[in-house]
Scaffold this motif. Sequence first.
Motif, PDB file in Angstrom:
ATOM      1  N   ILE A 154      38.000  45.538  39.494  1.00 48.86           N
ATOM      2  CA  ILE A 154      37.875  44.280  40.237  1.00 48.86           C
ATOM      3  C   ILE A 154      39.246  43.819  40.718  1.00 48.86           C
ATOM      4  O   ILE A 154      39.418  43.427  41.881  1.00 48.86           O
ATOM      5  N   HIS A 173      39.879  46.172  44.243  1.00 50.02           N
ATOM      6  CA  HIS A 173      39.304  45.312  45.278  1.00 50.02           C
ATOM      7  C   HIS A 173      40.222  44.148  45.677  1.00 50.02           C
ATOM      8  O   HIS A 173      40.321  43.831  46.863  1.00 50.02           O
ATOM      9  N   PHE A 174      40.868  43.520  44.722  1.00 48.62           N
ATOM     10  CA  PHE A 174      41.753  42.397  45.063  1.00 48.62           C
ATOM     11  C   PHE A 174      42.833  42.787  46.069  1.00 48.62           C
ATOM     12  O   PHE A 174      43.106  42.018  47.007  1.00 48.62           O
ATOM     13  N   THR A 225      30.820  41.630  32.227  1.00 45.90           N
ATOM     14  CA  THR A 225      29.997  42.038  33.374  1.00 45.90           C
ATOM     15  C   THR A 225      28.630  42.521  32.901  1.00 45.90           C
ATOM     16  O   THR A 225      28.479  42.975  31.765  1.00 45.90           O
ATOM     17  N   GLU A 244      32.635  32.266  35.998  1.00 47.49           N
ATOM     18  CA  GLU A 244      33.713  33.217  36.246  1.00 47.49           C
ATOM     19  C   GLU A 244      34.928  32.958  35.379  1.00 47.49           C
ATOM     20  O   GLU A 244      35.482  33.879  34.762  1.00 47.49           O
ATOM     21  N   ARG A 296      44.693  33.336  41.512  1.00 49.61           N
ATOM     22  CA  ARG A 296      43.658  33.110  42.523  1.00 49.61           C
ATOM     23  C   ARG A 296      43.765  31.699  43.110  1.00 49.61           C
ATOM     24  O   ARG A 296      43.594  31.505  44.330  1.00 49.61           O
ATOM     25  N   TRP A 352      33.103  37.317  40.417  1.00 53.88           N
ATOM     26  CA  TRP A 352      33.494  38.640  40.871  1.00 53.88           C
ATOM     27  C   TRP A 352      32.993  39.766  39.969  1.00 53.88           C
ATOM     28  O   TRP A 352      33.104  40.940  40.327  1.00 53.88           O
ATOM     29  N   PRO A 412      29.096  42.653  41.898  1.00 53.05           N
ATOM     30  CA  PRO A 412      29.717  43.383  43.009  1.00 53.05           C
ATOM     31  C   PRO A 412      29.563  42.720  44.375  1.00 53.05           C
ATOM     32  O   PRO A 412      30.492  42.766  45.184  1.00 53.05           O
ATOM     33  N   LEU A 458      31.934  39.816  44.594  1.00 50.04           N
ATOM     34  CA  LEU A 458      33.281  40.379  44.716  1.00 50.04           C
ATOM     35  C   LEU A 458      33.547  40.814  46.151  1.00 50.04           C
ATOM     36  O   LEU A 458      34.607  40.518  46.718  1.00 50.04           O
ATOM     37  N   VAL A 509      36.457  39.272  48.626  1.00 52.19           N
ATOM     38  CA  VAL A 509      37.516  40.118  49.180  1.00 52.19           C
ATOM     39  C   VAL A 509      37.538  40.043  50.701  1.00 52.19           C
ATOM     40  O   VAL A 509      38.607  39.865  51.316  1.00 52.19           O
TER      41      VAL A 509
END
Length: 438
Positions: free
Chosen positions: A109, A113-114, A337, A356, A376, A414, A417, A420, A424
């Motif tokens: 994650i 992805h970030f 998750t 989250e 974030r 996130w 999926p 997330l 993104v």
Amino acid sequence: MNNLSISIAKSREVVYSDNLVLKKGVWLYFILLLFEGALRKWVLPSLSAPLLIVRDPIAIWLIYAAWKRDIIPYSSFLVSMVFTALLSLTTTFLTGHGNMFVALYGARILILHFPLIFIIGEVFTTSDVVKVGKVMLWLSIPMTILIALQFYSPQSAWVNRGVGGDMEGAGFSGAMGYFRPPGTFSFTTGNTMFYAVLAAFIFYFFLERNKINIWLLIFAAISLFIAIPLSISRTLLFQVVIAFFFACMTGIINRKFSGRIVATALLLVIALSLIATTEVFQKSTEVFSTRIESASKFEGGIEGTLLDRYLGGLLGAIEHSTSQNLPFFGYGLGLGTNAGSMMLTGETTFLIAEEEWGRLVGEMGILFGLAVIFIRLGLCVSMTLKAYAKLVLGQPLAWMLLSIGLLIIPQGQWAQPTALGFGVLVGGFIMAAINSKK
């Protein structure tokens, strides 16, 4: 001199070609986000488990391709996030659950992805983001037809089939015997986020009507307002109101948009008055109203819905970490998750927290969990200041996308999926609109 000009032209051509390849990768990531649920439900149900991470190879390739071309921008937010994730990955094996697959699933994650937020911001331009908005407007019409069919069809119908071909249906509990439709997504969360991002683009195009066909814009707006009660989602209603608030703010911050805001409001009133007479809208509105009333009794009305859900997450995460005596470095990445819980226990559940920020603190501990939260938040503050500066210059795209970005980047779930993916992409689109030259 001619040789120098030719050399410069060739170097520009190479850069353009490299960016074009990366842009195609971003578009593929976007398309898979919209239709991975459809693949898991209707097209390839037997592959529903591996399709859960179908965008991960795209993320890996985008990072590698951007690194090879030396176009990953330096950002303190990016460096801090990856460094924190690697430290937490280490403590996961030293003091946490120690399961390699669960840990890697959680680490992807932040590590895979970030970084795409910054890569998309580097290779996309304002024109590219506008093209995405146009595609979403076109898709809004068939998407609304789909969720209307899902809303009025029984859960046993093919259109409501669940992930892996589940015959019990993909709808989530709503009101009056009706279920929240997921659209092309695996779960209703994706449907809500699709329309929330669509709302940001619709209000943007109302501000910049010369960039879109007016009839497409009107039909997309009508689709959005029909979808709100059909979704039975208070979150979507709240996000659309926030998007409209940001649109109104553009007229206050930059006076050239004031007249367009008034015209937009009038058009929306006319559109609402027309669709309010339809039976489809009236029935779904009745169901939606019932859902709001019943949920308010349990969550304490507006205060419970907004303050606790959107503003109390940080305090709740800290309180949970102290009251539950969580380990200082947490239980380990990925444990919070659904996929992680399935790998460890065989059941899909929330082993740590549904929210989250509570999940982050539970997985990574108070030190690393709060670090990720503040990274974030800090990124959102930076985006807000830069988007405001763009709006002052008469460029409202980043500002309008910020209306949804401020909700799903700092507090988006996130671990899921789809959430997330939207976080993104929206973050990358905001960065692209900020970085792109007029």
